[in-house]
Write an enzyme that holds these catalytic residues in place. Structure first.
Site, PDB file in Angstrom:
ATOM      1  N   HIS A  45       0.852  -1.183   0.000  1.00 34.27           N
ATOM      2  CA  HIS A  45       0.000   0.000   0.000  1.00 34.27           C
ATOM      3  C   HIS A  45       0.889   1.235   0.000  1.00 34.27           C
ATOM      4  CE1 HIS A  45      -3.682   2.328   0.838  1.00 34.27           C
ATOM      5  NE2 HIS A  45      -2.843   3.120   1.488  1.00 34.27           N
ATOM      6  N   CYS A  46       0.639   2.135  -0.942  1.00 35.72           N
ATOM      7  CA  CYS A  46       1.419   3.373  -1.058  1.00 35.72           C
ATOM      8  C   CYS A  46       0.623   4.516  -0.441  1.00 35.72           C
ATOM      9  CB  CYS A  46       1.729   3.669  -2.524  1.00 35.72           C
ATOM     10  SG  CYS A  46       2.587   5.238  -2.786  1.00 35.72           S
ATOM     11  N   PHE A  47       1.153   5.115   0.619  1.00 39.18           N
ATOM     12  CA  PHE A  47       0.444   6.196   1.296  1.00 39.18           C
ATOM     13  C   PHE A  47       0.459   7.487   0.481  1.00 39.18           C
ATOM     14  CE2 PHE A  47       1.385   3.329   4.820  1.00 39.18           C
ATOM     15  CZ  PHE A  47       0.177   3.311   5.480  1.00 39.18           C
TER      16      PHE A  47
END
Length: 238
Positions: free
Chosen positions: A100-102
């Protein structure tokens, strides 16, 4: 969990603010300094071209990552009991997602992995391009030579001293601070890009045929027209 959701909202805002400040500094401070003469010098033309090129590719691939976000399968009762990892932030099963890329606020998977890698690549190049432009501006404004690597380490305390003594403008102090920020972000984005390329080359994105070589792995992610994707943000051909 609340902190992760808050980070998922703040990280994209941080990226957009960094992009806006970078573009403003280059457009209104660095570029005019290169174009003081009546005729635009070659360095100014090259800087303008790179500025537009990196800006288009960074923004384009950033929104392609979000647009091509892996489809959500929803949160089921046995989702967290499955062998596949579950993303609590996106509330979806991570069937083919890497992580997951914030900064984009979404998961990275097979559908948007190419755009994510290219986003990291152009973001890193854009930061180092801004560092070079900033070094040129600071060298001219401060009459400093960066031929000695230690100059980069002495720049921040020297700038803080001049700023509080009133001999340094706020815009110049901002350029100095952004110089260190660009350098750090450029290294981080470059590391992300190299890490993802290493993962792609070592194993296929689709686990059904683990015997294919690294070139097939690369082609499965970037497609056959990968050069066009580097030059201009575009969707992967079916």
């Amino acid at each position: 969990m609340v902190l992760l959701q808050l980070l998922n909202l703040m990280a994209p805002c941080y990226f957009l603010c960094l992009l806006a400040v970078t573009f403003s500094l280059q457009l209104f401070i660095f570029l005019p300094g290169m174009c003081e003469e009546q005729s635009l010098p070659l360095s100014g033309l090259l800087h303008s071209f790179l500025l537009v090129f990196f800006l288009v590719n960074v923004i384009g691939n950033y929104f392609l990552v979000i647009w091509n976000s892996p489809t959500s399968s929803g949160k089921s009762a046995d989702a967290e009991m499955s062998e596949k990892p579950f993303c609590r932030i996106c509330t979806r099963m991570m069937w083919e997602q890497e992580h997951h890329c914030f900064f984009t606020g979404t998961c990275i998977g097979r559908s948007n992995l190419r755009s994510f890698v290219l986003f990291c690549l152009h973001a890193s190049c854009s930061c180092f391009h801004a560092v070079l432009a900033g070094v040129g501006y600071i060298s001219h404004s401060f009459s400093l030579s960066f031929s000695n690597p230690l100059t980069f380490l002495r720049l921040l305390p020297l700038s803080v001293t001049r700023f509080f003594s009133g001999s340094l403008l706020s815009s110049e102090m901002l350029a100095v601070l952004m110089l260190y920020l660009w350098f750090g972000v450029g290294l981080a984005c470059g590391a992300f890009c190299c890490h993802q390329l290493l993962l792609i080359s070592r194993r296929p994105v689709c686990q059904q045929n683990p015997s294919i070589n690294w070139m097939d792995n690369m082609t499965s992610v970037f497609g056959k027209r990968w050069m066009m994707a580097i030059l201009f943000p575009s969707l992967k051909e079916k």
